[in-house]
Design an enzyme around this catalytic site. Structure first.
Site, PDB file in Angstrom:
ATOM      1  N   TYR A  50       0.664  -1.483   0.038  1.00 35.97           N
ATOM      2  CA  TYR A  50       0.041   0.011   0.125  1.00 35.97           C
ATOM      3  C   TYR A  50       0.897   1.276   0.168  1.00 35.97           C
ATOM      4  O   TYR A  50       1.806   1.342   0.620  1.00 35.97           O
ATOM      5  CB  TYR A  50      -0.884  -0.065   1.170  1.00 35.97           C
ATOM      6  CG  TYR A  50      -2.329  -0.245   0.927  1.00 35.97           C
ATOM      7  CD1 TYR A  50      -3.010   0.478  -0.027  1.00 35.97           C
ATOM      8  CD2 TYR A  50      -3.035  -1.349   1.353  1.00 35.97           C
ATOM      9  CE1 TYR A  50      -4.359   0.142  -0.224  1.00 35.97           C
ATOM     10  CE2 TYR A  50      -4.308  -1.588   1.262  1.00 35.97           C
ATOM     11  CZ  TYR A  50      -5.043  -0.835   0.247  1.00 35.97           C
ATOM     12  OH  TYR A  50      -6.342  -1.255  -0.182  1.00 35.97           O
ATOM     13  N   GLU A  52      -0.561   4.841  -0.427  1.00 33.88           N
ATOM     14  CA  GLU A  52      -1.574   6.126  -0.772  1.00 33.88           C
ATOM     15  C   GLU A  52      -0.623   7.367  -0.532  1.00 33.88           C
ATOM     16  O   GLU A  52       0.179   7.523   0.304  1.00 33.88           O
ATOM     17  CB  GLU A  52      -2.762   6.124   0.326  1.00 33.88           C
ATOM     18  CG  GLU A  52      -3.883   5.036  -0.178  1.00 33.88           C
ATOM     19  CD  GLU A  52      -4.855   4.754   0.992  1.00 33.88           C
ATOM     20  OE1 GLU A  52      -5.036   5.743   1.609  1.00 33.88           O
ATOM     21  OE2 GLU A  52      -5.659   3.918   0.846  1.00 33.88           O
ATOM     22  N   ASP A 196      -7.342  13.092 -24.964  1.00 33.67           N
ATOM     23  CA  ASP A 196      -7.496  11.549 -24.667  1.00 33.67           C
ATOM     24  C   ASP A 196      -6.727  10.983 -25.750  1.00 33.67           C
ATOM     25  O   ASP A 196      -7.259  10.745 -26.934  1.00 33.67           O
ATOM     26  CB  ASP A 196      -8.883  11.206 -24.657  1.00 33.67           C
ATOM     27  CG  ASP A 196      -8.929   9.860 -24.195  1.00 33.67           C
ATOM     28  OD1 ASP A 196      -7.744   8.869 -24.256  1.00 33.67           O
ATOM     29  OD2 ASP A 196      -9.993   9.355 -23.442  1.00 33.67           O
ATOM     30  N   THR A 222      -4.329   5.929 -21.969  1.00 32.44           N
ATOM     31  CA  THR A 222      -3.954   4.793 -21.482  1.00 32.44           C
ATOM     32  C   THR A 222      -2.531   4.057 -21.832  1.00 32.44           C
ATOM     33  O   THR A 222      -2.282   4.712 -22.602  1.00 32.44           O
ATOM     34  CB  THR A 222      -5.083   3.635 -21.731  1.00 32.44           C
ATOM     35  OG1 THR A 222      -5.165   3.820 -23.317  1.00 32.44           O
ATOM     36  CG2 THR A 222      -6.528   3.870 -21.427  1.00 32.44           C
ATOM     37  N   LYS A 225      -2.497   0.197 -25.166  1.00 36.95           N
ATOM     38  CA  LYS A 225      -2.882   0.363 -26.323  1.00 36.95           C
ATOM     39  C   LYS A 225      -1.536   0.550 -27.339  1.00 36.95           C
ATOM     40  O   LYS A 225      -0.767  -0.349 -27.061  1.00 36.95           O
ATOM     41  CB  LYS A 225      -3.734   1.341 -26.756  1.00 36.95           C
ATOM     42  CG  LYS A 225      -5.297   1.282 -25.964  1.00 36.95           C
ATOM     43  CD  LYS A 225      -6.238   1.931 -26.347  1.00 36.95           C
ATOM     44  CE  LYS A 225      -7.680   1.771 -25.454  1.00 36.95           C
ATOM     45  NZ  LYS A 225      -7.841   2.645 -24.213  1.00 36.95           N
ATOM     46  N   ARG A 231      -1.946  -2.704 -18.389  1.00 37.83           N
ATOM     47  CA  ARG A 231      -3.098  -1.669 -18.450  1.00 37.83           C
ATOM     48  C   ARG A 231      -2.805  -0.804 -17.470  1.00 37.83           C
ATOM     49  O   ARG A 231      -2.249  -0.901 -16.351  1.00 37.83           O
ATOM     50  CB  ARG A 231      -4.337  -2.538 -18.010  1.00 37.83           C
ATOM     51  CG  ARG A 231      -4.394  -3.837 -18.884  1.00 37.83           C
ATOM     52  CD  ARG A 231      -5.648  -4.436 -18.354  1.00 37.83           C
ATOM     53  NE  ARG A 231      -6.797  -3.866 -19.353  1.00 37.83           N
ATOM     54  CZ  ARG A 231      -7.005  -4.106 -20.681  1.00 37.83           C
ATOM     55  NH1 ARG A 231      -6.207  -4.863 -21.458  1.00 37.83           N
ATOM     56  NH2 ARG A 231      -7.831  -3.340 -21.248  1.00 37.83           N
TER      57      ARG A 231
END
Ligand code: DSN
Length: 428
Positions: A50, A52, A196, A222, A225, A231
């Site tokens: 973790y 954060e 985008d 992203t 692609k 991802r």
């Protein structure tokens, strides 16, 4: 214990998928094959941690090495795209766009993006998505004749509607997007411009498509692609300063970069997926090489040859061809729906997706078109001469839906191609 021994069901499904990817022609334009190094980074103990917050300012201890990884990913993104700020924590494209909205807008504010049935994305203001439900979406389309984005019409519409956010980007648009023109429109109407570039990031990096850096306030991409990463997503600010601060955020003490970071965490997300961040860092390093430049150029060369050869087989292509990595076939003249074509091609191992075409009279679950592209095949090494064969195989399959002999020949042709360009040989 090995996965094979501990969970044979999942192990087998993964192996089956390895074989499907190796033995078929992967032609969904939003998919790609990551390198083995990227895969290795993904399957690591980083998933246990973790973290954060941001590097140097975490809400959990033990983040020394996570900070190294995240800072490296951020630095590589900044250098690769030539931007002042990058946030590599968004889990994927939709959450990243949500963060951009959260950073820049208030609920009910007006957004203007390309409508989904004309090639836009769900998060660009489609009615069933958060972007159409919590914001006032006034979508634009494409020209009825040419199926191209009409910048004059968008300017006229933007002058009338006065959106706070203008979005340039698409998921099913086969032509180059003129970000500079979008930038002029955004400036003229006092809107933020979000570019985008999820679909074309790899082409931008390779220099074959225009970079949105001079024009956009925020860039989202992203990573999986044409960029060939895992991802994930990155939100970038070409300039940290908020160009419209006086107009929209006069009371805020944050600049644009800070607004974005605060929207991702704590606005929308908790702990970043550190294994994903590491894999993104690896992919960004790969994308900075000369090999990647060649790869990006080859994606477009392959798509153009594929398009020419499909036209030769009497396929109708939306806009008449392609400038990028994808082709949208309108199957109306083939008396076949997009769903039927997708299924037929799937049966021989050619993976494409059904897709609406502009001004489609059919429904989204059984539209008139299919969308296909070259990023994954190009990653395997396919060149122009291979794309001619691929076009023939697609045509044979579509034109002979019931002929078993043709199907057999097609399967043979696909095997010859996929044997010539193996992937993930160490995994099979
Ligand atoms: N689902 C992606 C695509 O296939 O284009 C966009 O998010």
């Amino acid at each position: 214990m090995s996965l094979k021994k501990q969970d044979s069901k999942i192990y087998k499904a993964i192996q089956d998928e390895v074989h499907r990817q190796q033995e078929g022609l992967e032609m969904i334009p939003s998919e790609n094959f990551v390198s083995e190094a990227v895969l290795e980074a993904l399957g690591t103990v980083l998933t246990n941690k973790y973290s954060e917050g941001y590097a140097g300012k975490r809400y959990y201890g033990g983040n020394t090495f996570i900070d190294v990884i995240e800072k490296t990913a951020v630095q590589r993104a900044k250098e690769l795209f030539g931007v002042e700020h990058a946030n590599v924590q968004p889990y994927s494209g939709s959450p990243a766009n949500q963060a951009v909205y959260y950073a820049l807008l208030e609920p009910g504010d007006k957004v203007m993006g390309l409508s989904l049935p004309y090639g836009g994305h769900l998060t660009h203001g489609w009615k069933v998505n958060f972007s159409g439900r919590y914001y006032h979406s006034v979508p634009y389309g494409v020209d009825q004749e040419t199926h191209l984005i009409n910048y004059d019409e968008i300017l006229a519409m933007a002058k009338k509607e006065r959106p706070k956010l203008l979005i340039a980007g698409a998921t099913a648009y086969p032509r180059e997007i003129d970000f500079e023109a979008f930038g002029r429109i955004a400036k003229e109407v006092g809107a933020y411009l979000l570019a985008d570039i999820s679909h074309v990031a790899g082409l931008v990096v390779a220099g074959v498509h225009q970079s949105p850096v001079p024009a956009a306030d925020v860039i989202m991409t992203t990573t999986h692609k044409t960029l060939r990463g895992p991802r994930g997503a990155i939100i970038m600010c070409p300039r940290k300063e908020d160009r419209l601060k006086e107009k929209y955020h006069a009371d805020s003490k944050w600049n644009l970069a800070e607004l974005i970071d605060r929207a991702v965490f704590p606005g929308l997300q908790g702990g970043p997926h550190n294994h994903q961040t590491a894999a993104i860092a690896v992919a960004l390093r790969e994308a900075a090489t000369a090999d990647f430049k060649n790869y990006g150029q080859q994606i477009v060369k392959n798509a153009k040859v594929l398009a020419e050869n499909l036209l030769g087989h009497d396929f109708q292509l939306v806009s008449g061809g392609t400038d990028n990595h994808l082709i949208l076939i309108d199957l109306t003249n083939k008396q076949l729906s997009g769903q039927e074509a997708e299924t037929l091609l799937d049966e021989v191992g050619i993976t494409v997706n059904k897709n609406m075409v502009p001004f489609d009279t059919r429904k989204p679950l059984d539209p008139s078109g299919i969308r296909l592209g070259t990023p994954a095949l190009t990653a395997r090494g396919f060149k122009e001469e291979d794309m001619r064969i691929v076009a023939d195989l697609i045509a044979k399959t579509i034109h002979n839906p019931k002929k078993e002999l043709v199907k057999k020949e097609t399967l043979k042709g696909i095997k010859e191609l996929t044997d010539r360009y193996p992937i993930y040989t160490n995994l099979a």
